[in-house]
Write an enzyme that holds these catalytic residues in place. Structure first.
Site, PDB file in Angstrom:
ATOM      1  N   GLU A   6       3.744  58.411  26.864  1.00 17.09           N
ATOM      2  CA  GLU A   6       5.216  58.982  26.618  1.00 17.09           C
ATOM      3  C   GLU A   6       5.853  58.144  27.494  1.00 17.09           C
ATOM      4  OE1 GLU A   6       5.985  62.998  26.784  1.00 17.09           O
ATOM      5  OE2 GLU A   6       8.065  62.705  26.165  1.00 17.09           O
ATOM      6  N   CYS A  42       8.050  64.993  24.206  1.00 15.32           N
ATOM      7  CA  CYS A  42       9.408  65.414  23.986  1.00 15.32           C
ATOM      8  C   CYS A  42      10.299  64.251  23.491  1.00 15.32           C
ATOM      9  CB  CYS A  42       9.991  65.608  25.330  1.00 15.32           C
ATOM     10  SG  CYS A  42       9.334  67.554  25.125  1.00 15.32           S
ATOM     11  N   ASN A  52       6.290  68.044  17.468  1.00 16.06           N
ATOM     12  CA  ASN A  52       5.695  67.848  18.889  1.00 16.06           C
ATOM     13  C   ASN A  52       6.194  69.393  19.444  1.00 16.06           C
ATOM     14  OD1 ASN A  52       4.522  66.906  21.528  1.00 16.06           O
ATOM     15  ND2 ASN A  52       6.721  67.391  22.068  1.00 16.06           N
ATOM     16  N   GLU A  53       5.196  70.358  19.623  1.00 16.70           N
ATOM     17  CA  GLU A  53       5.458  71.289  20.497  1.00 16.70           C
ATOM     18  C   GLU A  53       6.748  72.261  20.050  1.00 16.70           C
ATOM     19  OE1 GLU A  53       5.759  71.476  24.742  1.00 16.70           O
ATOM     20  OE2 GLU A  53       3.927  70.596  24.996  1.00 16.70           O
TER      21      GLU A  53
HETATM   22  O1  AHR Z   1       4.068  65.533  28.952  1.00 11.72           O
HETATM   23  C1  AHR Z   1       5.196  65.787  29.389  1.00 11.72           C
HETATM   24  C2  AHR Z   1       5.833  66.836  28.045  1.00 11.72           C
HETATM   25  O2  AHR Z   1       4.949  67.958  28.170  1.00 11.72           O
HETATM   26  C3  AHR Z   1       5.737  66.408  26.687  1.00 11.72           C
HETATM   27  O3  AHR Z   1       6.942  65.473  26.361  1.00 11.72           O
HETATM   28  C4  AHR Z   1       5.792  67.574  25.952  1.00 11.72           C
HETATM   29  O4  AHR Z   1       5.124  67.308  24.801  1.00 11.72           O
HETATM   30  C5  AHR Z   1       5.254  68.407  26.757  1.00 11.72           C
HETATM   31  O5  AHR Z   1       6.067  69.522  26.905  1.00 11.72           O
END
Ligand code: AHR
Length: 636
Positions: free
Chosen positions: A23, A226, A363-364
């Protein structure tokens, strides 16, 4: 301890178990893995990138040399490309002497004898133009490399030259000195080392990319986290803005408080995956931003605050968004001559398909109605048009006590083949939940454990946290029939720019500092198997608290025929063990032993590999206190 391995009861496990999660957080991309040395090369930094910080603007990292004889302005009147609206206007009243200097990302680290590709887009706004000298300067202003280009055209034109550094300097800067007075427009000023990973143009920093490759990851998840779904609809990553000529890419505010040039974009991600033989796993937003809200602030690992109105891409715009998702699959896999997006990939230099097999959607995300509606549309469209692609859904954010119920319900109902789970937990959680996946229903979707780490708030990864990860991974291998993929917490963190802990690898401009957790991942990545051989571990009537701190996993690497025994000891005492490989007849009893051990608080321990004579199907091994050992019995 006695470890009895029952080879006849072996079961097939996933061959994609160990991967990585990249990321752009902690300056992982610009200023990190992406090898560009000029900061704010596109003059697109904006206060909004960084909470309306007025110093974070188009002139960030730039300064005038001989400011009395020159003026720097930022204009948008006639840009190089609409996606890249800002450019510098340098007015030089007295030449030579006045110029523009870039300080890089915490300086520009150069190596003696190394060659750097310099380029810029320029045009003359007033005057005749002429030669522009480009200099690498050390901290005292001494020249440590020089070259020149010419800017004489009235229209934007790219100019290139090569600068060779004459000294090792960790904190250099780059200066541009027009030799003729006048007014110049400048944009996309770049200094790129010729030495990149595998020599790729617009490529990756060789030492960092090699460190990742050494993990032998079977896949790479990108571009977030994120960053993939952004902190508002207008901050969703949008893969199309990350491909094509660099000057036409759409820079983006990074929700971690900085700027993404997206010079490292989808093409470069796919290329890197291919270069290290890892499957690409792009993650796209499920039509909703972070927690479906307009405002989402990450303060620390422990605190995730998301506020604002719930919302996603308006339903009337979802068809277009779904088409973008389908277009990505065509960009990766489509025919280079017969498909529009396949042709674009070929034009970028890769006529052959990238052979994309997986795609993450979401994602989450909180599993709200807004999410469900959009995810379902995207999922159904991909399944219908591309049944060959494995879609990975998400089961939502993890908080202590969450069971991801709604996410699982939705995924099971839709028949999503795999779901992404995340958890950042205390070491004790991993010790006490080794049966977590034993309990999973084998008829439900498979699991991608996309982000996890053992951490104690505010503390760096150490042997204790890393060994709990190693211990937990023995249970993941045991459940490698239901857990198909795993990847650790964020991969990269630049010193001085770290927004998130823990991370797998810390670095600065000249050094790469893998953590002990990195070595655990590496030992699993380099010694993964395709078949799990169950084992019974007996620890002489020891209490639960002791038994839970010793973990064993035995796998077979069918391609090479090797047997791999992993032994984790989280106790403060050594554990003498006798290992019996029942049902195995070894052709060759020679083995290697890789051992990672140290004091619980150690942050610097490294694994050591040595030959290890086992002599036969039954052998003894003494696990040192606080240790992780991999014994690889080579049959190939
Ligand atoms: O890894 C950092 C963050 O943790 C990522 O962006 C997210 O997916 C999770 O909340």
């Amino acid at each position: 301890a006695t470890v009895t391995v029952k080879a006849e009861a072996g079961k097939k496990i996933s061959d994609h178990l160990i991967g990585i999660f990249f990321e752009d957080i902690n300056y992982a991309a610009d200023g990190g893995l992406y090898a560009e040395l000029i900061q704010n090369r596109d003059f697109e930094y904006a206060p909004a990138d960084r909470g309306n910080d007025r110093n974070w603007n188009s002139t960030h990292s730039w300064a005038l040399a001989d400011a009395g004889s020159a003026t720097l302005n930022i204009e948008t009147f006639s840009p190089l490309h609409p996606n890249n609206p800002h450019y510098a206007v340098l007015e030089v009243r007295s030449a030579p002497g006045a110029g523009l200097v870039n300080s890089g990302f915490d300086g520009i680290a150069v190596k003696e004898g190394a060659r750097y590709d310099f380029s810029l887009f320029g045009k003359v706004l007033e005057g005749k133009g002429g030669k522009v000298v480009v200099k690498l300067l050390d901290t005292n202003g001494a020249v440590i490399g020089q070259s020149s280009v010419t800017i004489s055209s009235k229209d934007w034109k790219q100019q290139k030259s090569v600068v060779t550094a004459t000294a090792d300097v960790p904190v250099a800067s780059l200066a541009i000195y027009p030799q003729v007075a006048g007014k110049y427009a400048l944009d996309m000023v770049s200094l790129f080392p010729q030495e990149t990973f595998k020599g790729r143009k617009n490529g990756l920093r060789a030492d960092l990319a090699q460190t990742l490759a050494d993990l032998h990851p079977r896949f790479i998840r990108f571009p977030g986290g994120c960053v993939a779904h952004g902190d508002g609809v207008d901050n969703i990553y949008g893969w199309k803005g990350s491909i094509g000529p660099l000057e036409s890419r759409k820079p983006l505010r990074n929700l971690w408080g900085y700027h993404q040039t997206r010079g490292l974009g989808y093409f470069e991600y796919f290329q890197y995956c291919e270069d290290i033989e890892a499957e690409p796993l792009p993650v796209l937003a499920a039509g909703v931003p972070c927690q479906n809200s307009g405002t989402c602030a990450h303060h620390s690992t422990d605190e995730l605050t998301c506020m604002g109105q719930q919302g996603g891409i308006p339903m009337e715009e979802m068809d277009k968004y779904i088409q973008d998702v389908l277009d990505l699959i065509e960009y990766a896999n489509g025919d280079a001559r017969r498909t529009k997006w396949g042709k674009m990939r070929a034009e970028a230099g890769h006529p052959k398909p990238f052979n994309l097999k997986f795609i993450g959607i979401g994602n989450e995300d909180m599993i709200t109605d807004v999410f469900e509606e959009r995810f379902t549309l995207i999922y159904n469209a991909v399944r219908e048009k591309h049944p060959e692609i494995t879609v990975i859904g998400t089961v939502g954010p993890f908080y202590e006590g969450t069971d991801y119920e709604e996410g699982w319900e939705l995924a099971t109902h839709l028949g999503v083949p795999m779901v992404d789970e995340h958890y950042y937990v205390e070491p004790g959680w991993l010790i006490h939940n080794q049966d977590y996946y034993d309990r999973y229903d084998r008829n439900k979707p498979k699991v991608y454990l996309g982000e996890y780490a053992s951490h104690v708030s505010g503390r760096h990864n150490n042997i204790e946290t890393a060994l709990t990860e190693a211990l937990y991974l023995t249970s993941v291998e045991r459940n490698g029939d239901v857990v198909s993929m795993t990847s650790y917490a964020p991969l990269l963190a630049k010193e001085g720019h770290t927004q998130w802990n823990p991370d797998l690898i810390y670095f600065n401009n000249t050094e790469v500092k893998p953590t002990v957790s990195y070595y655990v991942q590496q030992m699993y990545g380099q010694h993964s198997g395709s078949e799990y051989l169950p084992s019974v571990v007996s620890l002489d009537n020891q209490p639960d608290a002791v038994r839970k701190r010793v973990g064993v996993s035995v796998v077979k690497d069918k391609a090479r025929g090797d047997y791999i025994v992993k032994l984790v000891n989280l106790l403060p005492v050594k554990v003498a063990s006798r290992i019996r490989l029942e049902g195995v007849s070894l052709v060759d009893p020679s083995a290697t032993k890789t051992l990672l051990t140290g004091e619980p608080q150690s942050k610097d321990a490294k694994p050591v590999t040595s030959p290890f004579e086992i002599g036969g199907e039954e052998f003894s091994y003494e696990m040192p206190p606080y240790s992780f050992t991999v014994i690889r019995i080579g049959q190939g």
